[in-house]
Scaffold this active site. Structure first.
Site, PDB file in Angstrom:
ATOM      1  CD  GLU A   1       2.032  31.387 -28.272  1.00  0.00           C
ATOM      2  OE1 GLU A   1       0.915  31.458 -27.747  1.00  0.00           O
ATOM      3  OE2 GLU A   1       3.074  31.205 -27.628  1.00  0.00           O
ATOM      4  N   PRO A   2       2.125  33.426 -33.865  1.00  0.00           N
ATOM      5  CG  PRO A   2       1.332  33.834 -36.025  1.00  0.00           C
ATOM      6  CD  PRO A   2       1.010  33.078 -34.759  1.00  0.00           C
ATOM      7  N   GLY A   3       4.197  36.344 -33.999  1.00  0.00           N
ATOM      8  CA  GLY A   3       4.222  37.780 -33.703  1.00  0.00           C
ATOM      9  C   GLY A   3       4.883  38.521 -34.854  1.00  0.00           C
TER      10      GLY A   3
ATOM     11  CE1 TYR B   1       8.853  40.753 -30.224  1.00  0.00           C
ATOM     12  CE2 TYR B   1       9.380  39.968 -32.423  1.00  0.00           C
ATOM     13  CZ  TYR B   1       8.787  39.778 -31.189  1.00  0.00           C
ATOM     14  OH  TYR B   1       8.120  38.600 -30.926  1.00  0.00           O
TER      15      TYR B   1
ATOM     16  CB  CYS C   1      24.596  60.954 -26.054  1.00  0.00           C
ATOM     17  SG  CYS C   1      25.400  62.508 -26.081  1.00  0.00           S
ATOM     18  CD  GLU C   2      24.915  54.776 -26.310  1.00  0.00           C
ATOM     19  OE1 GLU C   2      25.777  53.975 -26.714  1.00  0.00           O
ATOM     20  OE2 GLU C   2      24.548  54.858 -25.135  1.00  0.00           O
TER      21      GLU C   2
ATOM     22  NE  ARG D   1      14.238  43.274 -34.085  1.00  0.00           N
ATOM     23  CZ  ARG D   1      14.796  42.666 -35.118  1.00  0.00           C
ATOM     24  NH1 ARG D   1      15.050  43.334 -36.227  1.00  0.00           N
ATOM     25  NH2 ARG D   1      15.091  41.395 -35.063  1.00  0.00           N
TER      26      ARG D   1
HETATM   27  N1  LLP Z   1       5.096  33.129 -28.149  1.00  0.00           N
HETATM   28  C1  LLP Z   1       5.986  33.262 -27.157  1.00  0.00           C
HETATM   29  C2  LLP Z   1       5.765  32.544 -25.914  1.00  0.00           C
HETATM   30  C3  LLP Z   1       7.114  34.109 -27.338  1.00  0.00           C
HETATM   31  O1  LLP Z   1       8.005  34.221 -26.354  1.00  0.00           O
HETATM   32  C4  LLP Z   1       7.279  34.803 -28.549  1.00  0.00           C
HETATM   33  C5  LLP Z   1       8.420  35.707 -28.757  1.00  0.00           C
HETATM   34  C6  LLP Z   1       6.293  34.642 -29.560  1.00  0.00           C
HETATM   35  C7  LLP Z   1       5.225  33.779 -29.324  1.00  0.00           C
HETATM   36  C8  LLP Z   1       6.372  35.341 -30.872  1.00  0.00           C
HETATM   37  O2  LLP Z   1       7.525  34.988 -31.576  1.00  0.00           O
HETATM   38  P1  LLP Z   1       7.749  35.578 -33.057  1.00  0.00           P
HETATM   39  O3  LLP Z   1       6.705  34.948 -33.954  1.00  0.00           O
HETATM   40  O4  LLP Z   1       7.561  37.041 -32.964  1.00  0.00           O
HETATM   41  O5  LLP Z   1       9.134  35.184 -33.385  1.00  0.00           O
HETATM   42  N2  LLP Z   1      12.914  41.158 -29.414  1.00  0.00           N
HETATM   43  C9  LLP Z   1      13.324  40.160 -30.378  1.00  0.00           C
HETATM   44  C10 LLP Z   1      12.335  39.034 -30.497  1.00  0.00           C
HETATM   45  C11 LLP Z   1      11.991  38.350 -29.185  1.00  0.00           C
HETATM   46  C12 LLP Z   1      10.898  37.311 -29.311  1.00  0.00           C
HETATM   47  C13 LLP Z   1      10.459  36.818 -27.969  1.00  0.00           C
HETATM   48  N3  LLP Z   1       9.353  35.890 -27.933  1.00  0.00           N
HETATM   49  C14 LLP Z   1      13.585  40.862 -31.725  1.00  0.00           C
HETATM   50  O6  LLP Z   1      13.584  42.092 -31.778  1.00  0.00           O
HETATM   51  O7  LLP Z   1      13.867  40.218 -32.722  1.00  0.00           O
END
Ligand code: LLP
Length: 417
Positions: A274-276, A375, A347-348, A316
Site C-alpha cells: 500500500e504505497p502512498g 503529504y 506569522c512565524e 513538511r
Molecule cells: N500504510 C500505512 C498503514 C501507513 O501508516 C502509511 C503511512 C502508508 C501505508 C503509506 O506510506 P508511504 O508509502 O506514503 O510512505 N506525514 C509524513 C508521512 C507519514 C506516513 C504515515 N503512514 C510525511 O510528510 O512525510
C-alpha cells in the site's frame, strides 16, 4: 516550466497561488507501474493506494480506475472514497484508534477489510459486526519490531511503536486466536507497516521473518493475505538519495516473501502493498507567487524571499526538515546567481528552503516547489486563517480544477458565535 503539458505561469494566473498542480498522466503511469511490477513478481498481488498521502476525490477515482484498491484511515477518507465511486470491497480501513462510529460506518458500508490495530479493537469490532449482523473480513496489524533506517519521525514498526499488535509479547498471537474464534470476524491475514521514506527492502524481509515466527505459534492457520504496508521512498531533490523503482521494490519484496513467508501461508496467498508517497510525490508541484524580496544584512549577496504560502500548505520543511527543489517558473533550468532563503508568509519564522540558487527574481514572479505531491495538501491547515489552496490536474496541455480554493466564507462556516 510545464506541468502535464500546461504552462506553470498560465496556471498560476488562471487559478491563483498557492496552487497544487499535478501531472495526471504521471500519476496514472506510476499506478500502472506498481500494478504491473507486483503482478509480474507475484501473480496474486494486490496494490492499494494509501490515500493519506493525497486524498481528493479526483485522486481516489484515478487510482481506482487504474486498478488499485484504496487504503483509508478515517471516516473522512472513507467518505471521499465513496464519493469517488470506489467499490466498498476495494477499501481497507486502517487506524490506530478507530471510533465506534467509524467502525459502524466501515462495517455497514461493506469495506473489504478492517485492519485490527489493538486488542481492544478485536472486542469492539466483534460487537459492531454482531449488532449489524455482518461477518467482517479482517487483517491483523502486527508490530514486527524492526527498526528501519529512516528519520525516527517516520518509523512505525519499531519495538515501542504505538501501532499494531506486538509479536514479541504474545499480543498478536492472542488477538489472532480471539479473531479466529469469533464468528463475526473472518481473519484472512496479517498486515505490517514499518515506516515511510524507506530506501531498501531489507526491513520488509526482516519483518517477514518475524511474521513467520508468529505463524509458527498459531497451528492450523495459514493466512490468505499478507500486506507489507507502504513506505517506498521518494527522491526529494536532485541531491537526494536514489530510491528503488516500483520494479525493484516488486522483485525484492516478492523475493523475500517467497523465501521467508509464503510457505507458512495458504497456497493462493495474496501479497499486498500500500504505497502512498511514491505514487504521488513526484507528480505534484506547488506554485507560489513571490511577495517580497529583502537583502540579507548578515550575508551580503543573499536575499530573503517571502512567498504567498508556506507552513499552512506544506508543513513538511518545518516538521521533518524536508528538502524540495525550488525553481523559477520562468526559467526552471537556470540555477542563476541569486542565493535565496525562502520563507512562507506566516506569522512565524517559517524558513522553508535555505540557500536556493535562483535566477533574478522579484515580486510577482512564480516559484515552483517540486515533488510536493505527497503529504502537503492533505496536511494543510488554516493557520493564521489562510484558506486552503486549490488543486489542479493537468494532462496533455489541458488543466482542470479538482479542489477549489477555500474562501473566507468556508472559514466562517463552522463558527457558532
Ligand atoms: N500504510 C500505512 C498503514 C501507513 O501508516 C502509511 C503511512 C502508508 C501505508 C503509506 O506510506 P508511504 O508509502 O506514503 O510512505 N506525514 C509524513 C508521512 C507519514 C506516513 C504515515 N503512514 C510525511 O510528510 O512525510
Amino acid at each position: 516550466m510545464r506541468i502535464g503539458g500546461c504552462d506553470a505561469i498560465d496556471m498560476a494566473r488562471q487559478y491563483g497561488t498557492p496552487l497544487y498542480a499535478y501531472d495526471e498522466a504521471g500519476l496514472r503511469r506510476t499506478c500502472r507501474e506498481y500494478l504491473t511490477a507486483f503482478r509480474a513478481a507475484w501473480p496474486r498481488a494486490h496494490v492499494a493506494y494509501a490515500c493519506k498521502a493525497f486524498a481528493t476525490t479526483a485522486m481516489l477515482r484515478l487510482a481506482s480506475e487504474e486498478g488499485l484498491g484504496i487504503d483509508a484511515m478515517s471516516a473522512g477518507e472513507l467518505a471521499l472514497a465513496r464519493r469517488a465511486g470506489v467499490p466498498a470491497a476495494d477499501l481497507t480501513f486502517h487506524g490506530v484508534v478507530k471510533t465506534g462510529e467509524e467502525l459502524e460506518q466501515a462495517v455497514a458500508g461493506g469495506v473489504g477489510y478492517v485492519v485490527i490495530d489493538s486488542a481492544e479493537e478485536v472486542a469492539d469490532l466483534i460487537r459492531v459486526a454482531a449488532r449489524l449482523g455482518r461477518r467482517q473480513p479482517v487483517l491483523l496489524r502486527v508490530n514486527p519490531a524492526v527498526a528501519v533506517t529512516t528519520d525516527p519521525r517516520y518509523r512505525t514498526g519499531d519495538r515501542d511503536s504505538k501501532f499494531g499488535l506486538c509479536i514479541a509479547d504474545g499480543s498478536a498471537r492472542r488477538a489472532a486466536a480471539q479473531a479466529l474464534a469469533a464468528e463475526q470476524l473472518r481473519l484472512d491475514g496479517v498486515h505490517f507497516h514499518l515506516g515511510s521514506q524507506l530506501t531498501s527492502a531489507q526491513p520488509y524481509a526482516e519483518a517477514m521473518t518475524a511474521v513467520a515466527r508468529l505463524l509458527a505459534e498459531i497451528p492450523g492457520w495459514r493466512p490468505s493475505r499478507v500486506v507489507v504496508g507502504g513506505g517506498m521512498g521518494v527522491r526529494y531533490g536532485d541531491n537526494g538519495p536514489a530510491v528503488p523503482t516500483p520494479q525493484r521494490w516488486a522483485t525484492s519484496i516478492a523475493g523475500a516473501f517467497r523465501q521467508r513467508l509464503a510457505s507458512h501461508c495458504a497456497d493462493d496467498v495474496i501479497l499486498g502493498i500500500e504505497p502512498g508517497r511514491s505514487v504521488v510525490a513526484e507528480h505534484g508541484s506547488t506554485l507560489y507567487t513571490v511577495g517580497t524580496v529583502k537583502p540579507s544584512q548578515e550575508r551580503p549577496g543573499v536575499i530573503i524571499l517571502v512567498t504567498d504560502g508556506g507552513l499552512s500548505d506544506n508543513p513538511r520543511p518545518l516538521m521533518y526538515s524536508a528538502v524540495h527543489d525550488v525553481v523559477a517558473a520562468a526559467d526552471p533550468l537556470e540555477a542563476g546567481g541569486y542565493v535565496a532563503d525562502i520563507y512562507g508568509r506566516h506569522c512565524e519564522t517559517d524558513l522553508l528552503f535555505a540557500g536556493v540558487r535562483l535566477p533574478r527574481i522579484g515580486r510577482g514572479d512564480i516559484l515552483v516547489v517540486r515533488t510536493t505531491g505527497a503529504y502537503t495538501y492533505c496536511m494543510a491547515s488554516n493557520y493564521n486563517r489562510f484558506p486552503r489552496a486549490a488543486v489542479v490536474f493537468a494532462r496533455d496541455g489541458m488543466s482542470r480544477l479538482v479542489v477549489r480554493r477555500e474562501t473566507t466564507a468556508d472559514l466562517l462556516a463552522t463558527e457558532l458565535e
